[in-house]
Write a protein that holds these residues in place. Structure first.
Motif, PDB file in Angstrom:
ATOM      1  N   TRP A  31       0.852   0.055  -8.908  1.00  0.00           N
ATOM      2  CA  TRP A  31       0.548   0.925  -7.773  1.00  0.00           C
ATOM      3  C   TRP A  31      -0.182   0.131  -6.704  1.00  0.00           C
ATOM      4  O   TRP A  31      -1.195  -0.534  -6.996  1.00  0.00           O
ATOM      5  CB  TRP A  31      -0.301   2.099  -8.244  1.00  0.00           C
ATOM      6  CG  TRP A  31      -0.861   2.973  -7.150  1.00  0.00           C
ATOM      7  CD1 TRP A  31      -0.273   3.286  -5.959  1.00  0.00           C
ATOM      8  CD2 TRP A  31      -2.135   3.638  -7.162  1.00  0.00           C
ATOM      9  NE1 TRP A  31      -1.075   4.108  -5.218  1.00  0.00           N
ATOM     10  CE2 TRP A  31      -2.233   4.357  -5.938  1.00  0.00           C
ATOM     11  CE3 TRP A  31      -3.162   3.723  -8.083  1.00  0.00           C
ATOM     12  CZ2 TRP A  31      -3.349   5.119  -5.614  1.00  0.00           C
ATOM     13  CZ3 TRP A  31      -4.281   4.488  -7.771  1.00  0.00           C
ATOM     14  CH2 TRP A  31      -4.364   5.174  -6.538  1.00  0.00           C
TER      15      TRP A  31
ATOM     16  N   ASP B 213       5.230   3.413   3.396  1.00  0.00           N
ATOM     17  CA  ASP B 213       4.163   2.675   4.057  1.00  0.00           C
ATOM     18  C   ASP B 213       3.614   3.536   5.185  1.00  0.00           C
ATOM     19  O   ASP B 213       4.267   3.692   6.222  1.00  0.00           O
ATOM     20  CB  ASP B 213       4.700   1.344   4.584  1.00  0.00           C
ATOM     21  CG  ASP B 213       3.599   0.425   5.071  1.00  0.00           C
ATOM     22  OD1 ASP B 213       2.535   0.935   5.482  1.00  0.00           O
ATOM     23  OD2 ASP B 213       3.797  -0.799   5.027  1.00  0.00           O
TER      24      ASP B 213
ATOM     25  N   ALA C  45      -2.639   0.376  -4.569  1.00  0.00           N
ATOM     26  CA  ALA C  45      -3.717   1.347  -4.406  1.00  0.00           C
ATOM     27  C   ALA C  45      -4.454   1.198  -3.083  1.00  0.00           C
ATOM     28  O   ALA C  45      -4.747   2.189  -2.404  1.00  0.00           O
ATOM     29  CB  ALA C  45      -4.709   1.222  -5.565  1.00  0.00           C
ATOM     30  N   ILE C  46      -4.779  -0.034  -2.711  1.00  0.00           N
ATOM     31  CA  ILE C  46      -5.450  -0.314  -1.450  1.00  0.00           C
ATOM     32  C   ILE C  46      -4.840  -1.599  -0.887  1.00  0.00           C
ATOM     33  O   ILE C  46      -4.159  -2.324  -1.613  1.00  0.00           O
ATOM     34  CB  ILE C  46      -6.981  -0.450  -1.613  1.00  0.00           C
ATOM     35  CG1 ILE C  46      -7.329  -1.546  -2.632  1.00  0.00           C
ATOM     36  CG2 ILE C  46      -7.608   0.854  -2.032  1.00  0.00           C
ATOM     37  CD1 ILE C  46      -8.815  -1.749  -2.823  1.00  0.00           C
ATOM     38  N   PRO C  47      -5.049  -1.902   0.392  1.00  0.00           N
ATOM     39  CA  PRO C  47      -4.413  -3.091   0.969  1.00  0.00           C
ATOM     40  C   PRO C  47      -4.713  -4.362   0.173  1.00  0.00           C
ATOM     41  O   PRO C  47      -5.859  -4.646  -0.171  1.00  0.00           O
ATOM     42  CB  PRO C  47      -5.018  -3.160   2.381  1.00  0.00           C
ATOM     43  CG  PRO C  47      -5.355  -1.747   2.709  1.00  0.00           C
ATOM     44  CD  PRO C  47      -5.805  -1.133   1.419  1.00  0.00           C
ATOM     45  N   ASN C  48      -3.657  -5.105  -0.140  1.00  0.00           N
ATOM     46  CA  ASN C  48      -3.731  -6.400  -0.841  1.00  0.00           C
ATOM     47  C   ASN C  48      -4.175  -6.300  -2.290  1.00  0.00           C
ATOM     48  O   ASN C  48      -4.447  -7.319  -2.923  1.00  0.00           O
ATOM     49  CB  ASN C  48      -4.663  -7.374  -0.097  1.00  0.00           C
ATOM     50  CG  ASN C  48      -4.221  -7.624   1.316  1.00  0.00           C
ATOM     51  OD1 ASN C  48      -3.034  -7.793   1.588  1.00  0.00           O
ATOM     52  ND2 ASN C  48      -5.161  -7.612   2.252  1.00  0.00           N
ATOM     53  N   ILE C  49      -4.229  -5.095  -2.845  1.00  0.00           N
ATOM     54  CA  ILE C  49      -4.636  -4.930  -4.246  1.00  0.00           C
ATOM     55  C   ILE C  49      -3.661  -3.999  -4.960  1.00  0.00           C
ATOM     56  O   ILE C  49      -3.340  -2.918  -4.468  1.00  0.00           O
ATOM     57  CB  ILE C  49      -6.069  -4.392  -4.365  1.00  0.00           C
ATOM     58  CG1 ILE C  49      -7.067  -5.467  -3.909  1.00  0.00           C
ATOM     59  CG2 ILE C  49      -6.383  -3.965  -5.790  1.00  0.00           C
ATOM     60  CD1 ILE C  49      -8.512  -5.082  -4.026  1.00  0.00           C
ATOM     61  N   GLN C  50      -3.219  -4.452  -6.126  1.00  0.00           N
ATOM     62  CA  GLN C  50      -2.294  -3.691  -6.970  1.00  0.00           C
ATOM     63  C   GLN C  50      -2.964  -3.380  -8.306  1.00  0.00           C
ATOM     64  O   GLN C  50      -3.567  -4.260  -8.923  1.00  0.00           O
ATOM     65  CB  GLN C  50      -1.038  -4.523  -7.214  1.00  0.00           C
ATOM     66  CG  GLN C  50      -0.158  -4.060  -8.355  1.00  0.00           C
ATOM     67  CD  GLN C  50       0.917  -5.071  -8.674  1.00  0.00           C
ATOM     68  OE1 GLN C  50       1.534  -5.660  -7.791  1.00  0.00           O
ATOM     69  NE2 GLN C  50       1.135  -5.324  -9.957  1.00  0.00           N
TER      70      GLN C  50
ATOM     71  N   LEU D   4       0.826  -1.199   0.000  1.00  0.00           N
ATOM     72  CA  LEU D   4       0.000   0.000   0.000  1.00  0.00           C
ATOM     73  C   LEU D   4       0.868   1.260   0.000  1.00  0.00           C
ATOM     74  O   LEU D   4       1.780   1.399   0.817  1.00  0.00           O
ATOM     75  CB  LEU D   4      -0.906  -0.008   1.230  1.00  0.00           C
ATOM     76  CG  LEU D   4      -1.789   1.225   1.438  1.00  0.00           C
ATOM     77  CD1 LEU D   4      -2.817   1.344   0.312  1.00  0.00           C
ATOM     78  CD2 LEU D   4      -2.488   1.159   2.799  1.00  0.00           C
ATOM     79  N   GLY D   5       0.577   2.176  -0.937  1.00  0.00           N
ATOM     80  CA  GLY D   5       1.328   3.417  -1.013  1.00  0.00           C
ATOM     81  C   GLY D   5       2.669   3.315  -1.691  1.00  0.00           C
ATOM     82  O   GLY D   5       3.435   4.280  -1.709  1.00  0.00           O
TER      83      GLY D   5
ATOM     84  N   TYR E 102      -4.693  -9.327  -6.853  1.00  0.00           N
ATOM     85  CA  TYR E 102      -5.345  -9.411  -5.551  1.00  0.00           C
ATOM     86  C   TYR E 102      -4.728 -10.550  -4.756  1.00  0.00           C
ATOM     87  O   TYR E 102      -4.840 -11.718  -5.126  1.00  0.00           O
ATOM     88  CB  TYR E 102      -6.845  -9.643  -5.737  1.00  0.00           C
ATOM     89  CG  TYR E 102      -7.612  -9.901  -4.454  1.00  0.00           C
ATOM     90  CD1 TYR E 102      -7.338  -9.191  -3.292  1.00  0.00           C
ATOM     91  CD2 TYR E 102      -8.625 -10.853  -4.417  1.00  0.00           C
ATOM     92  CE1 TYR E 102      -8.036  -9.429  -2.119  1.00  0.00           C
ATOM     93  CE2 TYR E 102      -9.341 -11.099  -3.252  1.00  0.00           C
ATOM     94  CZ  TYR E 102      -9.044 -10.380  -2.110  1.00  0.00           C
ATOM     95  OH  TYR E 102      -9.741 -10.613  -0.953  1.00  0.00           O
TER      96      TYR E 102
END
Length: 278
Positions: free
Chosen positions: A67, A263, A69-74, A38-39, A113
């Protein structure tokens, strides 16, 4: 004395945390199931070569961006330029026929994911759905002319300096003279030292259709690695492979990779731990 030990332990954890990251994917055909943190961000500038006696399909320059973008997702994107170089050899007809061309090829968008996190007793498992957008010219053979999809599941487990990655995917190509096909691979990676990691993979795919270079099924062995420059997050990626069964096929990858980011959660936890220790 106890405070000194606690401070040293804390600093050790900070240094170790920067190395708790595993990489498959580029320069290999087998990908990994671990999304970008994330980040954080990844950028690649690369070129590839994939071809058979029927057709040669070099790609370059190409640019990839990932990127967390959100936790556990690129979120993932590739903007590629490339060429199509058919052999026009009647032995491979109706495959490998047409004119040579160069230009923008189909752009790739994707979502990775990681739905099962790695622990001491279980592997990391994730999906990496990709959408191939028809930005390349279909009439020139630089694109498929329709949106097509890659639907893989990847699994990874680390044991010290060793990483093992494997998985299976299905490609859906709703266009004439193309076929839907299965593909899969298994990769082994070894950290040699702080600068160099080496890997080898076995990768296989079924027939892709007469409009593709891969008119028949093929199984390849690819080898290569990652060289870490002194500049933080900067690496040279390289790989080469050749078929060992099925249609004769060559694969090569050369690129530069850069990762960066902060992070937010870790920064907050670090600040809290710093206050606690000091």
């Amino acid at each position: 004395m106890r405070k000194c030990l606690r401070r040293a332990s804390f600093l050790f954890l900070l240094l170790a945390a920067s190395r708790l990251w595993a990489q498959a994917g580029p320069p290999f055909q087998t990908d990994d199931p671990t999304p970008v943190d994330l980040g954080h961000y990844e950028a690649y500038a690369f070129g590839t070569l994939d071809g058979t006696p029927a057709e040669l399909d070099p790609v370059g320059p190409a640019f990839e961006f990932n990127w967390g973008a959100i936790p556990n997702i690129q979120l993932h994107a590739i903007l590629p330029f490339g060429a199509v170089l058919p052999s026009n050899n009647p032995v491979y007809a109706p495959g490998g026929t047409g004119s040579s061309a160069y230009g923008l090829t189909d752009m790739e968008l994707g979502v990775k994911y990681g739905f099962i996190k790695q622990t001491a007793h279980r592997p990391q498992i994730g999906s990496f759905t990709m959408f191939e957008i028809p930005t390349g010219s279909y009439s020139k053979g630089l694109g498929v002319g329709k949106v097509w999809y890659k639907l893989p599941i990847w699994v990874e487990k680390e044991f010290g300096p060793w990483s093992f990655v494997g998985g299976l995917g299905y490609t859906v190509v709703p266009q004439t003279q193309y076929r839907n096909f299965l593909y899969g691979g298994f990769l082994v990676k070894r950290e040699i030292n702080k600068r160099l990691e080496l890997s080898a993979e076995v990768f296989s795919h079924a027939r892709e259709g007469f409009a593709a270079a891969q008119t028949e099924a093929s199984t390849m062995i690819d080898a290569g690695g990652y060289y870490h420059f002194k500049s933080p997050g900067l690496q040279l990626l390289f790989a080469y492979g050749h078929s060992i069964a099925g249609q004769t096929e060559n694969y090569a990858y050369l690129g530069l990779y850069k990762t960066w980011g902060k992070d937010k959660g870790a920064a907050q936890n670090m600040a809290a731990q710093t206050m606690h220790f000091f």
